[in-house]
Every structure is written in structure tokens, then in C-alpha cells.
Design a protein around this motif. Sequence first.
Motif, PDB file in Angstrom:
ATOM      1  N   GLU A  17       0.848 -51.411 -16.721  1.00 34.21           N
ATOM      2  CA  GLU A  17      -0.209 -52.118 -15.999  1.00 34.21           C
ATOM      3  C   GLU A  17      -1.359 -52.547 -16.907  1.00 34.21           C
ATOM      4  O   GLU A  17      -2.064 -53.497 -16.607  1.00 34.21           O
ATOM      5  CB  GLU A  17      -0.750 -51.238 -14.878  1.00 34.21           C
ATOM      6  CG  GLU A  17       0.274 -50.856 -13.821  1.00 34.21           C
ATOM      7  CD  GLU A  17       0.821 -52.055 -13.076  1.00 34.21           C
ATOM      8  OE1 GLU A  17       1.989 -52.019 -12.660  1.00 34.21           O
ATOM      9  OE2 GLU A  17       0.081 -53.049 -12.924  1.00 34.21           O
ATOM     10  N   GLY A  18      -1.570 -51.826 -18.001  1.00 29.65           N
ATOM     11  CA  GLY A  18      -2.632 -52.204 -18.929  1.00 29.65           C
ATOM     12  C   GLY A  18      -4.026 -51.901 -18.445  1.00 29.65           C
ATOM     13  O   GLY A  18      -5.002 -52.420 -18.992  1.00 29.65           O
ATOM     14  N   SER A  19      -4.161 -51.058 -17.428  1.00 34.13           N
ATOM     15  CA  SER A  19      -5.486 -50.692 -16.928  1.00 34.13           C
ATOM     16  C   SER A  19      -5.386 -49.405 -16.136  1.00 34.13           C
ATOM     17  O   SER A  19      -4.328 -49.067 -15.585  1.00 34.13           O
ATOM     18  CB  SER A  19      -6.069 -51.793 -16.032  1.00 34.13           C
ATOM     19  OG  SER A  19      -5.402 -51.852 -14.794  1.00 34.13           O
ATOM     20  N   VAL A  20      -6.509 -48.680 -16.072  1.00 30.99           N
ATOM     21  CA  VAL A  20      -6.553 -47.441 -15.291  1.00 30.99           C
ATOM     22  C   VAL A  20      -6.407 -47.748 -13.811  1.00 30.99           C
ATOM     23  O   VAL A  20      -5.667 -47.075 -13.087  1.00 30.99           O
ATOM     24  CB  VAL A  20      -7.880 -46.686 -15.571  1.00 30.99           C
ATOM     25  CG1 VAL A  20      -8.047 -45.525 -14.589  1.00 30.99           C
ATOM     26  CG2 VAL A  20      -7.903 -46.175 -17.001  1.00 30.99           C
ATOM     27  N   ALA A  21      -7.105 -48.787 -13.333  1.00 22.08           N
ATOM     28  CA  ALA A  21      -7.043 -49.134 -11.912  1.00 22.08           C
ATOM     29  C   ALA A  21      -5.636 -49.555 -11.510  1.00 22.08           C
ATOM     30  O   ALA A  21      -5.127 -49.150 -10.452  1.00 22.08           O
ATOM     31  CB  ALA A  21      -8.036 -50.249 -11.606  1.00 22.08           C
ATOM     32  N   GLY A  22      -4.978 -50.361 -12.338  1.00 25.62           N
ATOM     33  CA  GLY A  22      -3.627 -50.800 -12.023  1.00 25.62           C
ATOM     34  C   GLY A  22      -2.642 -49.647 -12.015  1.00 25.62           C
ATOM     35  O   GLY A  22      -1.776 -49.560 -11.140  1.00 25.62           O
ATOM     36  N   ALA A  23      -2.749 -48.746 -12.984  1.00 23.03           N
ATOM     37  CA  ALA A  23      -1.857 -47.590 -13.033  1.00 23.03           C
ATOM     38  C   ALA A  23      -2.087 -46.671 -11.843  1.00 23.03           C
ATOM     39  O   ALA A  23      -1.144 -46.118 -11.270  1.00 23.03           O
ATOM     40  CB  ALA A  23      -2.068 -46.826 -14.339  1.00 23.03           C
ATOM     41  N   ALA A  24      -3.350 -46.501 -11.445  1.00 23.26           N
ATOM     42  CA  ALA A  24      -3.669 -45.658 -10.294  1.00 23.26           C
ATOM     43  C   ALA A  24      -3.053 -46.229  -9.022  1.00 23.26           C
ATOM     44  O   ALA A  24      -2.472 -45.501  -8.208  1.00 23.26           O
ATOM     45  CB  ALA A  24      -5.184 -45.541 -10.143  1.00 23.26           C
ATOM     46  N   ALA A  31      -8.475 -43.755  -9.020  1.00 16.05           N
ATOM     47  CA  ALA A  31      -8.809 -44.179 -10.375  1.00 16.05           C
ATOM     48  C   ALA A  31      -9.384 -43.032 -11.208  1.00 16.05           C
ATOM     49  O   ALA A  31      -9.032 -42.892 -12.388  1.00 16.05           O
ATOM     50  CB  ALA A  31      -9.778 -45.364 -10.325  1.00 16.05           C
ATOM     51  N   PRO A  32     -10.272 -42.185 -10.646  1.00 17.55           N
ATOM     52  CA  PRO A  32     -10.757 -41.044 -11.437  1.00 17.55           C
ATOM     53  C   PRO A  32      -9.632 -40.111 -11.872  1.00 17.55           C
ATOM     54  O   PRO A  32      -9.650 -39.584 -12.987  1.00 17.55           O
ATOM     55  CB  PRO A  32     -11.731 -40.352 -10.488  1.00 17.55           C
ATOM     56  CG  PRO A  32     -12.225 -41.441  -9.592  1.00 17.55           C
ATOM     57  CD  PRO A  32     -11.028 -42.317  -9.377  1.00 17.55           C
ATOM     58  N   ALA A  33      -8.652 -39.885 -10.975  1.00 13.53           N
ATOM     59  CA  ALA A  33      -7.528 -39.013 -11.334  1.00 13.53           C
ATOM     60  C   ALA A  33      -6.724 -39.621 -12.481  1.00 13.53           C
ATOM     61  O   ALA A  33      -6.312 -38.912 -13.410  1.00 13.53           O
ATOM     62  CB  ALA A  33      -6.630 -38.777 -10.118  1.00 13.53           C
ATOM     63  N   GLY A  46      -3.299 -37.712 -29.563  1.00 14.76           N
ATOM     64  CA  GLY A  46      -4.238 -38.007 -30.633  1.00 14.76           C
ATOM     65  C   GLY A  46      -4.454 -39.500 -30.829  1.00 14.76           C
ATOM     66  O   GLY A  46      -4.903 -39.942 -31.892  1.00 14.76           O
ATOM     67  N   ASP A  47      -4.143 -40.284 -29.797  1.00 10.92           N
ATOM     68  CA  ASP A  47      -4.282 -41.736 -29.862  1.00 10.92           C
ATOM     69  C   ASP A  47      -5.030 -42.224 -28.630  1.00 10.92           C
ATOM     70  O   ASP A  47      -4.907 -41.644 -27.546  1.00 10.92           O
ATOM     71  CB  ASP A  47      -2.892 -42.399 -29.926  1.00 10.92           C
ATOM     72  CG  ASP A  47      -2.993 -43.902 -30.166  1.00 10.92           C
ATOM     73  OD1 ASP A  47      -3.028 -44.654 -29.176  1.00 10.92           O
ATOM     74  OD2 ASP A  47      -3.027 -44.314 -31.335  1.00 10.92           O
ATOM     75  N   GLN A  48      -5.785 -43.317 -28.764  1.00  9.61           N
ATOM     76  CA  GLN A  48      -6.581 -43.828 -27.644  1.00  9.61           C
ATOM     77  C   GLN A  48      -5.727 -44.504 -26.569  1.00  9.61           C
ATOM     78  O   GLN A  48      -6.170 -44.693 -25.449  1.00  9.61           O
ATOM     79  CB  GLN A  48      -7.633 -44.820 -28.161  1.00  9.61           C
ATOM     80  CG  GLN A  48      -8.770 -44.159 -28.916  1.00  9.61           C
ATOM     81  CD  GLN A  48      -9.557 -43.217 -28.023  1.00  9.61           C
ATOM     82  OE1 GLN A  48     -10.116 -43.625 -27.019  1.00  9.61           O
ATOM     83  NE2 GLN A  48      -9.587 -41.939 -28.389  1.00  9.61           N
ATOM     84  N   ILE A  49      -4.523 -44.932 -26.888  1.00 13.17           N
ATOM     85  CA  ILE A  49      -3.575 -45.558 -25.961  1.00 13.17           C
ATOM     86  C   ILE A  49      -4.056 -46.927 -25.487  1.00 13.17           C
ATOM     87  O   ILE A  49      -3.416 -47.944 -25.727  1.00 13.17           O
ATOM     88  CB  ILE A  49      -3.264 -44.653 -24.741  1.00 13.17           C
ATOM     89  CG1 ILE A  49      -2.745 -43.294 -25.229  1.00 13.17           C
ATOM     90  CG2 ILE A  49      -2.229 -45.335 -23.851  1.00 13.17           C
ATOM     91  CD1 ILE A  49      -1.480 -43.353 -26.038  1.00 13.17           C
ATOM     92  N   LEU A  50      -5.194 -46.972 -24.792  1.00 13.09           N
ATOM     93  CA  LEU A  50      -5.791 -48.228 -24.335  1.00 13.09           C
ATOM     94  C   LEU A  50      -7.246 -48.261 -24.780  1.00 13.09           C
ATOM     95  O   LEU A  50      -7.964 -47.272 -24.614  1.00 13.09           O
ATOM     96  CB  LEU A  50      -5.722 -48.354 -22.812  1.00 13.09           C
ATOM     97  CG  LEU A  50      -4.334 -48.489 -22.160  1.00 13.09           C
ATOM     98  CD1 LEU A  50      -4.461 -48.463 -20.645  1.00 13.09           C
ATOM     99  CD2 LEU A  50      -3.645 -49.770 -22.598  1.00 13.09           C
ATOM    100  N   VAL A  51      -7.663 -49.380 -25.324  1.00 13.58           N
ATOM    101  CA  VAL A  51      -9.059 -49.537 -25.742  1.00 13.58           C
ATOM    102  C   VAL A  51      -9.630 -50.772 -25.064  1.00 13.58           C
ATOM    103  O   VAL A  51      -8.926 -51.757 -24.834  1.00 13.58           O
ATOM    104  CB  VAL A  51      -9.189 -49.664 -27.282  1.00 13.58           C
ATOM    105  CG1 VAL A  51      -8.780 -48.378 -27.959  1.00 13.58           C
ATOM    106  CG2 VAL A  51      -8.361 -50.827 -27.800  1.00 13.58           C
ATOM    107  N   ARG A  52     -10.906 -50.717 -24.739  1.00 16.07           N
ATOM    108  CA  ARG A  52     -11.538 -51.821 -24.018  1.00 16.07           C
ATOM    109  C   ARG A  52     -11.873 -52.959 -24.974  1.00 16.07           C
ATOM    110  O   ARG A  52     -12.449 -52.750 -26.042  1.00 16.07           O
ATOM    111  CB  ARG A  52     -12.794 -51.344 -23.300  1.00 16.07           C
ATOM    112  CG  ARG A  52     -13.467 -52.430 -22.455  1.00 16.07           C
ATOM    113  CD  ARG A  52     -14.423 -51.846 -21.459  1.00 16.07           C
ATOM    114  NE  ARG A  52     -13.759 -50.985 -20.495  1.00 16.07           N
ATOM    115  CZ  ARG A  52     -13.075 -51.438 -19.442  1.00 16.07           C
ATOM    116  NH1 ARG A  52     -12.941 -52.742 -19.260  1.00 16.07           N
ATOM    117  NH2 ARG A  52     -12.523 -50.596 -18.599  1.00 16.07           N
ATOM    118  N   THR A  53     -11.495 -54.181 -24.577  1.00 18.42           N
ATOM    119  CA  THR A  53     -11.866 -55.398 -25.308  1.00 18.42           C
ATOM    120  C   THR A  53     -12.418 -56.376 -24.275  1.00 18.42           C
ATOM    121  O   THR A  53     -11.666 -57.043 -23.590  1.00 18.42           O
ATOM    122  CB  THR A  53     -10.656 -56.014 -26.016  1.00 18.42           C
ATOM    123  OG1 THR A  53      -9.591 -56.215 -25.063  1.00 18.42           O
ATOM    124  CG2 THR A  53     -10.148 -55.113 -27.118  1.00 18.42           C
ATOM    125  N   GLY A  54     -13.729 -56.402 -24.175  1.00 17.53           N
ATOM    126  CA  GLY A  54     -14.351 -57.238 -23.145  1.00 17.53           C
ATOM    127  C   GLY A  54     -14.095 -56.659 -21.776  1.00 17.53           C
ATOM    128  O   GLY A  54     -14.356 -55.483 -21.512  1.00 17.53           O
TER     129      GLY A  54
END
Length: 308
Positions: A17-24, A31-33, A46-54
Motif C-alpha cells: 500500500e505504501g502508507s500506514v493508512a492504506g495498510a491499516a 492507523a495507530p496500531a 534495523g531499516d526505516q522501511i518507509l520514509v516520508r517524501t512530501g
Amino acid sequence: MQLDLNLLAALDALLEEGSVAGAAARLHVTAPAMSRSLGRIRRTTGDQILVRTGRTMTPTPYAIAVRAQVHELLHQVQGVLAPSRELDLATLERTFTLRWHESLIALSGPALLTSVRAQAPGVRLRFIGESNFESHELRRGEVDLEANANRPGAPDVRSVKAGETRLVTVVRQGHALTRAKTLTARRYAAAEHVIVSRRGNLDNALDEALAGLGLSRRVVASAPTEAAAFAFARDSDLVLSVPEATTRSAVTDLGLAVLPLPLELPLAQVHLSWHQRYDTDTAHAWLRGLAREALAAIAAPGGSQGPL
């Protein structure tokens, strides 16, 4: 280290999904869970997995590298835990009903039917168009698969993102916008427009995006199908904005011109949906896999900015 298999499902959803909201929404959790699950995954890998870009989230190189492996691992785990059912495609006789957006039927239907016929000649497909009102046929078992731009909200309906494509502007050859050195948002808004709406709406998300720039446009007509809207654009100076994947035949058959949309908008997504009663139905799962492949193939080359 004791591993939680729920994190594997969460990681798969996040990468798809590429987003926390979509995966939730996909896993039917808050979304908090899901945000907490992402935090645990980050600590574990040990990896960020997804990082915010804009306004969007971008997968890290590690996430991109393991995406296919994670999906396959989850599939294997589900296969171990789910009841085993043999599927003989050569002798399978079944009729599936698919309610898809009309453009998706035209673009992906032939490829899906070809794959089905090659593997299971006894299977028949009933493609039906979208309704003008909210339908409960999926939940009642009258429709097997839906494919459109909308993610279902019902908790008993599953969905997966099958593809995505950018929005583009379509006009007739020789239109004034084709002669402009740069198509700006102001020039775009100043033109008259036709939109696609099976319900007859005269505005959509593009009007909200323009309003955010202090601009507005004049929509003079709506058409229930993209085929009809293409005809309006071909025979007038009306401007049409549609997913790039749907413009291929229009450019070839109708001689229309395709221009970039001068607005920053999320990619147009295609969601494949089914009722949870079919989760462990092997024949249904087989068809879902073929349908997802056919839908993913329509993303325009260079038009997709995310995983299919």
C-alpha cells in the motif's frame, strides 16, 4: 529472537500500500496500531522501511529488495495454516461474475479471458458494468470480484491494490493547449471541461486540487463512460482528464492528443475486491491472481510511480 508472524502480514501490507493508512485499511486495524507495527518492524529489521517524501511515503532500497520475498513468505504461511484444497483447472466448471469499471473491462478483460481459457476451459466469465448506486451484490455473493478506483469500506470485504496510473489531459489534435509551450494550471483551469461520471456529477477531485491553488474550472458536461467523454473531446474544444492507461486506444483510434496534467495529484489506483467468504476458495484465489496480473499490466509505461 521470537518473531511475530503478524508483523509479516503488516510488512506485506505496508509494502503493497505504501502508507500506514492504506495498510491499516487493508488489514482492518487502526492507523495507530499499524504505526506501532511499523515501529516494531523498523526495530526488528534495523531499516526505516518507509520514509516520508512530501505528502507520500517512499520505500527504502531494503524494502524494495525484500518486497517480493515478503509477499511470497506470507503466501506460504497462509498456505500452511489454511485448509488444503486441490484444484484441477482442467476439469473446473464454474461461472464467475465480475463487476468492473467499463474501461478496465476493455483494457484488462481480453487478457484475463485469454489466461482463463488457456488454463481452465470450463470456466466462464460474466463481466457486468458498475451500478449508479451502491451495490451489495459482492457481500451477497452475487458478484465474485469488483475492480474500480474505490477501496471498499465494509469490514467483510477484502481488497488489494492491483495497479496505478497517473492522470493526464486529453484534447483533440490542434487544440489550443497543444500549442502552448507549457501547460500551466491556470491555462488548464481557463479551458472548458468534460468529466466522466456515471452518476452525472459535474465536479470531482480535480476541482478540489484547483481550489487549493485558488483556481476553478468550468465543467460544461459529464459523460457516463470514458468512451463517450473521448467523443466529446474529439469533436469539440472540451478538455478531459483521465487515467493515462485508458488513453491508449483513444490516441490511436480517435487521434486525440495527450498532455501532462499540470497538477500534483496522487496516482489513480485500481483496487480488486472480494468478499471474505472466498478467502480460502482455491478456484476464486486462482482467478484473483490472474485478475491482478491482468489489471497490473495496464499501467502506462513510465506512468506508474509505485509498486503494482
